[in-house]
Design a protein around this motif. Structure first.
Motif, mmCIF file in Angstrom:
data_model
loop_
_atom_site.group_PDB
_atom_site.id
_atom_site.type_symbol
_atom_site.label_atom_id
_atom_site.label_comp_id
_atom_site.label_asym_id
_atom_site.label_seq_id
_atom_site.Cartn_x
_atom_site.Cartn_y
_atom_site.Cartn_z
ATOM 1 N N GLU A 71 14.707 -26.346 -37.156
ATOM 2 C CA GLU A 71 13.247 -26.271 -37.315
ATOM 3 C C GLU A 71 12.527 -26.785 -36.070
ATOM 4 O OE1 GLU A 71 15.351 -27.733 -39.299
ATOM 5 O OE2 GLU A 71 14.764 -29.765 -39.886
ATOM 6 N N GLN A 104 17.878 -16.600 -41.818
ATOM 7 C CA GLN A 104 17.192 -17.095 -43.027
ATOM 8 C C GLN A 104 16.442 -18.392 -42.725
ATOM 9 O OE1 GLN A 104 20.480 -17.458 -45.722
ATOM 10 N NE2 GLN A 104 20.209 -15.419 -46.594
ATOM 11 N N ARG A 105 17.105 -19.282 -41.987
ATOM 12 C CA ARG A 105 16.469 -20.575 -41.664
ATOM 13 C C ARG A 105 15.226 -20.358 -40.788
ATOM 14 N NH1 ARG A 105 15.547 -24.546 -43.496
ATOM 15 N NH2 ARG A 105 15.901 -26.094 -41.857
ATOM 16 N N GLU A 108 12.451 -19.267 -42.877
ATOM 17 C CA GLU A 108 11.902 -20.328 -43.734
ATOM 18 C C GLU A 108 10.939 -21.253 -42.989
ATOM 19 O OE1 GLU A 108 15.890 -20.501 -46.487
ATOM 20 O OE2 GLU A 108 15.396 -22.216 -45.217
ATOM 21 N N TYR A 137 13.014 -13.035 -46.269
ATOM 22 C CA TYR A 137 13.019 -14.490 -46.477
ATOM 23 C C TYR A 137 11.775 -15.168 -45.914
ATOM 24 C CZ TYR A 137 17.719 -14.124 -48.282
ATOM 25 O OH TYR A 137 18.790 -13.797 -49.059
#
Ligand code: UDX
Length: 433
Positions: A71, A104-105, A108, A137
């Motif tokens: 992130e 996917q991360r 997100e 996603y």
């Protein structure tokens, strides 16, 4: 620019280091906590010429940092390179689960506009799935994405040179919404003349697999010709020279020997065959390329057997453990296969490699690791040259002869001069000469 590189293995670490080197701010992300810690402490987990210096400089100048938190990288950077591993599954197809997890991360946590670039070696249509995964996603978020494919053509051992002075830059895109410029073109004046090829995503993905498969084909082709040369008294090195003078053919990758290894050519070839099967296309030429390459190990061991008569009980010095020179990478190295066969047949193996010993010690039991080539040759009944390190090209023949119990060299890379060896009383055997 602020660039995030997810996955700092061979490709990712070189990519991160070089982007930082040419002036970008780079965040290297990896979920391997230990690797990140080592990098933060200034330790480089792989050997690649100049990589440690380039990383140290970029870190000191505040342009390169590492984290295990994806992130952090995704939020602070507009461009995200995906460089995670795509190892082979049981039947040779690439395992894309890490790519999917990373995408996917990203979906997100991303906000704003992001350019996602796939750099890992992936099968055709992965870009489509990356795009789709981001949409699926990322539904709750506010982010907007562009997706591109930018295959890497880095050779281990000269990866930094290849990155900073590429012979081509390939970009695969369907549609770009944001505006971007190529950092290599901007920062490296020499790169001004580099062909910059923009294709659709599928073409860029195919270019990568087709290039490596073609290189593999050249090697297996010359190894096949080497077998014929041996039967008829020709020298494959001269044949390659003669063929290579034709610019349509080229001399590169026509070195006959024990065959190709490493984490790219064998795995990409297999994956490409599987991709063909998946799409109803039998890439049968490539199956043969693979078969010839696997057979080269047997060809090499047979050469030892023909001359040693009985392998059991003999001491064999294996010179070279990495799959090619200037790297410590032993993945899919022909040396490991040769050693496995020799040990199985009851030989004693003494091995030496300038850089790959530490890695080899983790996977090879029952091998005596030596301090230098002469130590390995001491008392040996045969020397098997498996990797073409410069150090082996410069061996002192009289010292070799004096050290060995029987002066027999089987040269799996054709790096020594047969006439010179024979004139000095060394029994010499190359591949196809
Ligand atoms: C390869 C591609 O060259 C590179 O463009 C791609 O991006 C990554 O894969 P690399 O795996 O570093 O690079 O090795 P490469 O230099 O291609 O050599 C692969 C193997 O082929 C080595 O084991 C080498 O010894 C062998 N080889 C190479 C031959 O046996 N004969 C040759 O003539 C050339």
């Amino acid at each position: 620019m602020e660039v995030c590189v997810v996955g700092v293995g061979y490709v990712g670490l070189v990519t991160a280091a070089c982007f930082a080197h040419i002036g970008n701010t780079v965040v290297g992300v990896d979920d391997d906590r230990e690797k990140v810690q080592r990098l933060l402490q200034g330790e480089v987990p792989i050997y690649e010429p100049f990589l440690d210096q380039v990383i140290a400089q970029a870190v000191n100048e505040g342009r390169l940092t590492f984290t295990e938190k994806i992130e952090d990288g995704v939020r602070s950077c507009q461009i995200i390179f995906i460089c995670v591993g795509t190892p082979p599954l049981e039947h040779g197809e690439a395992d894309l689960s890490s790519v999917e997890t990373v995408v996917q991360r990203i979906a997100e946590v991303a906000e704003g506009h992001k350019l996602i670039v796939e750099k890992s070696t992936v099968p055709v249509q992965t870009g489509f799935w990356v795009d789709r995964t981001l949409q699926l996603y990322g539904q709750k978020g506010t982010a907007e994405y562009d997706v591109a494919s930018n295959p890497e053509f880095l050779r281990e051992g000269s990866a930094l040179e290849d990155f900073l002075h590429p012979d081509r830059i390939v970009i695969g895109v369907e549609m770009i919404r944001g505006t971007f410029s190529c950092p290599i073109h901007q920062k490296c004046p020499q790169a001004g003349n580099v062909p910059f090829l923009v294709t659709n995503m599928a073409s860029a993905e195919i270019i990568k697999h087709a290039s490596n498969s073609f290189l593999a084909t050249k090697i297996s082709f010359i190894n096949l010709i080497a077998a014929l040369c041996e039967k008829v008294g020709a020298d494959v090195s001269r044949v390659a020279e003669g063929m290579g003078l034709d610019p349509r053919i080229g001399r590169a990758f026509l070195n006959a020997g024990i065959g190709f290894g490493g984490f790219c050519l064998p795995k990409d070839l297999q994956a490409f065959v599987r991709i063909g099967e998946k799409h109803g296309c039998d890439l049968r030429l490539l199956k043969e390329v693979e078969r010839i390459n696997e057979d080269q190990i047997n060809v090499f061991v047979e050469k030892l057997r023909e001359r040693l008569w009985i392998i059991r009980g003999k001491t064999i010095a294996v010179l070279g453990l990495s799959f090619k020179p200037n790297t410590d990478d032993i993945r899919f190295s022909p040396a490991l296969e040769v050693i496995g066969k020799l040990l199985k047949e009851g030989a004693t193996v003494k091995a030496y490699d300038p850089k790959a010993m530490a890695k080899a010690q983790h996977v090879l039991a029952s091998v005596e690791f030596c301090n230098d080539p002469y130590d390995a040759l001491d008392g040996a009944d045969a020397a098997a040259i498996v990797t073409e390190w410069d150090e082996f090209k410069r061996l002192d023949p009289s010292r070799v002869k004096q050290k060995m119990r029987r002066p027999l060299i089987v040269d799996g890379r054709n790096i020594l001069d047969p006439e010179e060896m024979r004139s000095l009383g060394i029994e010499y055997c190359g591949i196809g000469r």
